[in-house]
Design a protein around this motif. Structure first.
Motif, PDB file in Angstrom:
ATOM      1  N   ALA A  18       5.369   4.193  -3.185  1.00 55.43           N
ATOM      2  CA  ALA A  18       4.743   5.135  -3.760  1.00 55.43           C
ATOM      3  C   ALA A  18       3.400   5.580  -3.088  1.00 55.43           C
ATOM      4  N   GLY A  19       2.676   4.652  -2.516  1.00 54.15           N
ATOM      5  CA  GLY A  19       1.743   5.098  -1.854  1.00 54.15           C
ATOM      6  C   GLY A  19       2.013   5.914  -0.625  1.00 54.15           C
ATOM      7  N   ALA A  20       3.097   5.335  -0.002  1.00 52.62           N
ATOM      8  CA  ALA A  20       3.711   6.131   1.330  1.00 52.62           C
ATOM      9  C   ALA A  20       3.981   7.641   0.729  1.00 52.62           C
ATOM     10  N   PHE A  21       4.562   7.519  -0.485  1.00 57.74           N
ATOM     11  CA  PHE A  21       4.909   8.984  -0.892  1.00 57.74           C
ATOM     12  C   PHE A  21       3.501  10.013  -0.965  1.00 57.74           C
ATOM     13  N   ALA A  22       2.533   9.244  -1.360  1.00 54.82           N
ATOM     14  CA  ALA A  22       1.269  10.069  -1.553  1.00 54.82           C
ATOM     15  C   ALA A  22       0.778  10.393  -0.103  1.00 54.82           C
ATOM     16  N   VAL A  23       0.685   9.354   0.913  1.00 52.50           N
ATOM     17  CA  VAL A  23       0.235   9.800   1.969  1.00 52.50           C
ATOM     18  C   VAL A  23       1.242  10.869   2.738  1.00 52.50           C
ATOM     19  N   GLY A  24       2.636  10.769   2.402  1.00 53.46           N
ATOM     20  CA  GLY A  24       3.389  11.720   3.103  1.00 53.46           C
ATOM     21  C   GLY A  24       3.323  13.103   2.592  1.00 53.46           C
ATOM     22  N   THR A  25       3.169  13.282   1.265  1.00 53.58           N
ATOM     23  CA  THR A  25       2.961  14.562   0.705  1.00 53.58           C
ATOM     24  C   THR A  25       1.617  15.186   1.423  1.00 53.58           C
ATOM     25  N   ALA A  82      -7.812   2.962   0.746  1.00 57.04           N
ATOM     26  CA  ALA A  82      -7.343   3.587   1.906  1.00 57.04           C
ATOM     27  C   ALA A  82      -6.811   4.898   1.158  1.00 57.04           C
ATOM     28  N   LEU A  83      -6.342   4.755  -0.035  1.00 58.28           N
ATOM     29  CA  LEU A  83      -5.625   5.904  -0.977  1.00 58.28           C
ATOM     30  C   LEU A  83      -6.824   6.391  -1.506  1.00 58.28           C
ATOM     31  N   LEU A  84      -7.746   5.766  -1.788  1.00 56.03           N
ATOM     32  CA  LEU A  84      -9.127   6.568  -2.310  1.00 56.03           C
ATOM     33  C   LEU A  84      -9.915   7.519  -1.509  1.00 56.03           C
ATOM     34  N   LEU A  85      -9.894   6.912  -0.298  1.00 57.91           N
ATOM     35  CA  LEU A  85     -10.363   7.809   0.665  1.00 57.91           C
ATOM     36  C   LEU A  85      -9.289   8.880   1.142  1.00 57.91           C
ATOM     37  N   VAL A 177      -4.181   7.973  -8.596  1.00 60.20           N
ATOM     38  CA  VAL A 177      -3.191   7.217  -9.486  1.00 60.20           C
ATOM     39  C   VAL A 177      -2.669   6.116  -8.831  1.00 60.20           C
ATOM     40  N   VAL A 178      -1.940   6.203  -7.576  1.00 59.16           N
ATOM     41  CA  VAL A 178      -1.200   5.327  -6.951  1.00 59.16           C
ATOM     42  C   VAL A 178      -2.201   4.284  -6.443  1.00 59.16           C
ATOM     43  N   ALA A 179      -3.326   4.598  -6.107  1.00 58.86           N
ATOM     44  CA  ALA A 179      -4.491   3.451  -5.737  1.00 58.86           C
ATOM     45  C   ALA A 179      -4.607   2.661  -6.919  1.00 58.86           C
ATOM     46  N   ALA A 180      -4.522   2.967  -8.118  1.00 50.73           N
ATOM     47  CA  ALA A 180      -4.782   2.133  -9.175  1.00 50.73           C
ATOM     48  C   ALA A 180      -3.639   1.162  -9.419  1.00 50.73           C
ATOM     49  N   ALA A 181      -2.416   1.857  -9.000  1.00 53.75           N
ATOM     50  CA  ALA A 181      -1.137   0.862  -9.400  1.00 53.75           C
ATOM     51  C   ALA A 181      -1.015  -0.119  -8.039  1.00 53.75           C
ATOM     52  N   VAL A 182      -1.411   0.335  -7.038  1.00 53.13           N
ATOM     53  CA  VAL A 182      -1.568  -0.849  -5.844  1.00 53.13           C
ATOM     54  C   VAL A 182      -2.335  -1.910  -6.206  1.00 53.13           C
TER      55      VAL A 182
END
Length: 385
Positions: A18-25, A82-85, A177-182
């Motif tokens: 899911a994190g990779a999905f956010a990064v890829g998007t 990293a996702l929050l950044l 959202v994904v950062a919180a899930a991670v």
């Protein structure tokens, strides 16, 4: 490689995907609304496409550096941070008043992506049994491919309906959202002992490592020669709805990536890579042959776009598998180097696409197909690696 117990891996690997999905998007979404962004910031489409190059170059440089600087950090805190950044950078991009400011925010976004993706792959590999490592890597890379199938086309549609700034704002929200899930789902995993970058990079002295990385650069350059300029590329084959073709490209990417994970575990990386480059070269050559033709069947374009996506994204699982097999004690580093190579390829391909676009889209397609053929020749020469 991280020393962690191999159990209950589904949820952690899924949240990494899911994190990779956010990064890829985030990384690929600009292709979906490039004309709108260019018009809004008063630059040409070719210049706007260089925002992808800026992201790619920054990612390539920062990935091994961040792998060293952040080595001591807990993997969970590192990945969530990293996702929050990345979210903060996307918000900055959405609010950018000028193209220069946009470029700066894209570099910051690259830092977040460079800290997340390689470490996500290394953690997924560490959480999995050796015989299932290819599938675990494919699952995480699957987040990137699903982004091309769903995130990027939806971002493009959001750009058309709400404006490109709102689309980037939505990406920022998804990253939060994904950062919180991670943070909630990923088990607490320790960092690694700090090792100077110059010592870490000694892994490049092993002949197999630069050979694999060179192939990654070439393979990604082949596809991004065209992908970054999807809007004019699709118009040339009679398709006005770029989003629909990007969806089919992404669908092919998802299928190709998943098949590559299983096929790598069963038949080895070399066969998977050779098959993928043949499919990619044939698909790009076919689209180039159709460019400028009258009454091109949209079904045929869709099939070629699907093959193009499958050929592109079947590369990463076998390449990561090869690198981890060569240097199992440096899994996070070699995966980060492969991620750098991916983005060097993206940057080089975007630059090549911008240069060839002036001579016509058919030339751009031909350049991508030629690079795919070169990748095929290189994997044939190095398949025993």
């Amino acid at each position: 490689m991280l020393d962690v117990p191999v159990k209950r891996t589904f949820a952690p690997v899924a949240v990494l995907a899911a994190g990779a999905f956010a990064v890829g998007t985030d990384a690929f979404v600009v292709a979906g609304f490039l004309p709108q962004l260019a018009a809004s910031l008063e630059v040409s489409e070719t210049a706007a496409g260089q925002s992808v190059t800026a992201f790619a170059v920054a990612y390539a440089i920062l990935s091994p550096v961040l792998a060293t600087v952040t080595a001591r950090l807990s993997r969970r805190e590192l990945l969530a941070g990293a996702l929050l950044l990345l979210a903060l950078a996307n918000l900055g991009s959405a609010l950018a008043p000028t193209f220069a400011v946009l470029l700066v925010t894209r570099v910051v976004a690259a830092a977040g992506a460079a800290a997340f993706t390689p470490n996500a792959g290394a953690v997924a590999a560490a959480l999995s049994r050796p015989e299932a490592r290819g599938r675990a890597l494919a699952t995480v890379v699957g987040g990137l491919t699903v982004a091309t199938a769903a995130g990027v086309p939806l971002g493009g549609l959001a750009g058309q309906w709400l404006g490109w700034r709102a689309a980037l704002g939505l990406v920022a929200g998804a990253c939060v959202v994904v950062a919180a899930a991670v943070y909630v789902i990923l088990p607490a995993l320790p960092g690694e002992p700090p090792v100077p970058l110059r010592v870490r990079l000694r892994v490049l002295r092993r002949p197999a490592v630069p050979a694999v990385l060179a192939l990654t650069v070439l393979g990604m350059a082949a596809t991004y020669t065209v992908y970054a300029y999807s809007a004019p590329a699709m118009r040339a084959v009679g398709v006005e709805s770029t989003a629909s073709m990007l969806f089919l490209y992404g669908l092919g990417a998802v299928l190709g990536n998943l098949a590559a994970g299983y096929a790598t575990d069963r038949w080895g990386a070399g066969r998977v890579l050779m098959t993928g480059y043949v499919v990619m070269a044939a698909s790009l050559a076919g689209l180039g042959w159709l460019a400028g033709s009258q009454d091109v069947p949209v079904v045929l374009v869709g099939l070629l776009a699907t093959g193009w996506g499958a050929g592109t994204w079947c590369q990463t699982p076998p390449q990561q598998h090869r690198l981890i097999g060569v240097a199992p004690g440096e899994a996070s580093l070699v995966v980060s180097l492969n991620a750098s190579a991916i983005y060097v390829g993206i940057g080089a391909g975007t630059l090549a696409g911008g240069l060839t676009l002036a001579y016509g889209v058919a030339v751009t397609y031909a350049a991508g197909a030629a690079l795919a053929v070169l990748a095929l020749l290189l994997v044939a020469a190095t398949r025993r690696v």
